[in-house]
Write an enzyme that holds these catalytic residues in place. Structure first.
Site, mmCIF file in Angstrom:
data_model
loop_
_atom_site.group_PDB
_atom_site.id
_atom_site.type_symbol
_atom_site.label_atom_id
_atom_site.label_comp_id
_atom_site.label_asym_id
_atom_site.label_seq_id
_atom_site.Cartn_x
_atom_site.Cartn_y
_atom_site.Cartn_z
ATOM 1 N N ASP A 291 49.452 42.925 33.048
ATOM 2 C CA ASP A 291 49.851 43.998 33.958
ATOM 3 C C ASP A 291 48.592 44.647 34.540
ATOM 4 O O ASP A 291 47.610 44.885 33.831
ATOM 5 C CB ASP A 291 50.694 45.042 33.203
ATOM 6 C CG ASP A 291 51.433 45.977 34.143
ATOM 7 O OD1 ASP A 291 52.676 45.897 34.200
ATOM 8 O OD2 ASP A 291 50.762 46.791 34.823
ATOM 9 N N GLN B 55 62.478 50.876 37.100
ATOM 10 C CA GLN B 55 62.046 49.621 37.728
ATOM 11 C C GLN B 55 61.424 49.911 39.094
ATOM 12 O O GLN B 55 61.997 50.637 39.915
ATOM 13 C CB GLN B 55 63.235 48.664 37.896
ATOM 14 C CG GLN B 55 62.819 47.286 38.390
ATOM 15 C CD GLN B 55 63.972 46.278 38.441
ATOM 16 O OE1 GLN B 55 65.127 46.622 38.152
ATOM 17 N NE2 GLN B 55 63.653 45.053 38.813
ATOM 18 N N HIS C 297 61.404 40.856 35.521
ATOM 19 C CA HIS C 297 60.239 40.655 34.652
ATOM 20 C C HIS C 297 60.454 41.370 33.331
ATOM 21 O O HIS C 297 61.155 42.382 33.261
ATOM 22 C CB HIS C 297 58.950 41.168 35.334
ATOM 23 C CG HIS C 297 59.043 42.566 35.824
ATOM 24 N ND1 HIS C 297 59.679 42.905 37.005
ATOM 25 C CD2 HIS C 297 58.590 43.740 35.303
ATOM 26 C CE1 HIS C 297 59.604 44.213 37.189
ATOM 27 N NE2 HIS C 297 58.955 44.752 36.157
HETATM 28 P P1 AMP Z 1 58.578 47.815 36.596
HETATM 29 O O1 AMP Z 1 58.375 49.294 36.663
HETATM 30 O O2 AMP Z 1 59.413 47.393 35.412
HETATM 31 O O3 AMP Z 1 59.116 47.266 37.906
HETATM 32 O O4 AMP Z 1 57.173 47.182 36.330
HETATM 33 C C1 AMP Z 1 56.328 46.721 37.340
HETATM 34 C C2 AMP Z 1 54.993 46.488 36.710
HETATM 35 O O5 AMP Z 1 54.248 45.640 37.553
HETATM 36 C C3 AMP Z 1 54.158 47.761 36.509
HETATM 37 O O6 AMP Z 1 53.834 47.902 35.126
HETATM 38 C C4 AMP Z 1 52.916 47.524 37.376
HETATM 39 O O7 AMP Z 1 51.737 48.039 36.810
HETATM 40 C C5 AMP Z 1 52.895 46.003 37.476
HETATM 41 N N1 AMP Z 1 52.232 45.448 38.650
HETATM 42 C C6 AMP Z 1 52.412 45.808 39.938
HETATM 43 N N2 AMP Z 1 51.687 45.039 40.758
HETATM 44 C C7 AMP Z 1 51.022 44.157 39.967
HETATM 45 C C8 AMP Z 1 50.098 43.099 40.217
HETATM 46 N N3 AMP Z 1 49.690 42.766 41.453
HETATM 47 N N4 AMP Z 1 49.608 42.411 39.151
HETATM 48 C C9 AMP Z 1 49.986 42.738 37.902
HETATM 49 N N5 AMP Z 1 50.867 43.712 37.602
HETATM 50 C C10 AMP Z 1 51.376 44.421 38.624
#
Ligand code: AMP
Length: 106
Positions: free
Chosen positions: A30, A92, A98
């Site tokens: 992440d 989310q 994911h």
């Molecule tokens: P969610 O809130 O469950 O949708 O989680 C989305 C997650 O994606 C968050 O923890 C972000 O920090 C992570 N995230 C967003 N963009 C990226 C990226 N380009 N590479 C890795 N993680 C990301």
């Protein structure tokens, strides 16, 4: 989906370094970790969220959980949390399914 960041990552367009890749999913760190270990297991199929699963998707989701278990074992984590955020009200932010693997016991 062309405007989905996780579809772009899955396709390799973002040059993301994968901890794991197979037919159904990829795993990567992440970008904004909420624990010492914070890995995302992301399915290759664009399923917006758990709430959008259809018959047959349980095979993919079960596989993602199995991958998380294997990654945790490889990292030698003593314990961990697995989390799906579902919907905006569930925290989310990215609407491509994911699984969060979180641990402070690595
Ligand atoms: P969610 O809130 O469950 O949708 O989680 C989305 C997650 O994606 C968050 O923890 C972000 O920090 C992570 N995230 C967003 N963009 C990226 C990226 N380009 N590479 C890795 N993680 C990301």
């Amino acid at each position: 989906m062309s405007d989905c960041i996780f579809c772009k990552i899955v396709s390799g367009d973002m040059g993301t370094s994968f901890l794991h890749e197979d037919e159904f999913c990829v795993a990567f760190d992440d970008i904004n970790p909420k624990a010492d270990t914070h890995v995302l297991i992301v399915c290759k199929k664009h399923i917006p969220s758990i709430a959008d699963m259809v018959e047959g998707d349980e095979k993919i989701v079960g596989h993602m959980i199995n991958c998380a278990k294997d990654i945790a074992a490889k990292k030698g984590l003593a314990g961990y949390k697995l989390q799906f955020n579902v919907g905006e009200a569930g925290g989310q932010e990215i609407f491509h399914l994911h699984l969060h693997l979180l641990s402070n016991s690595g």
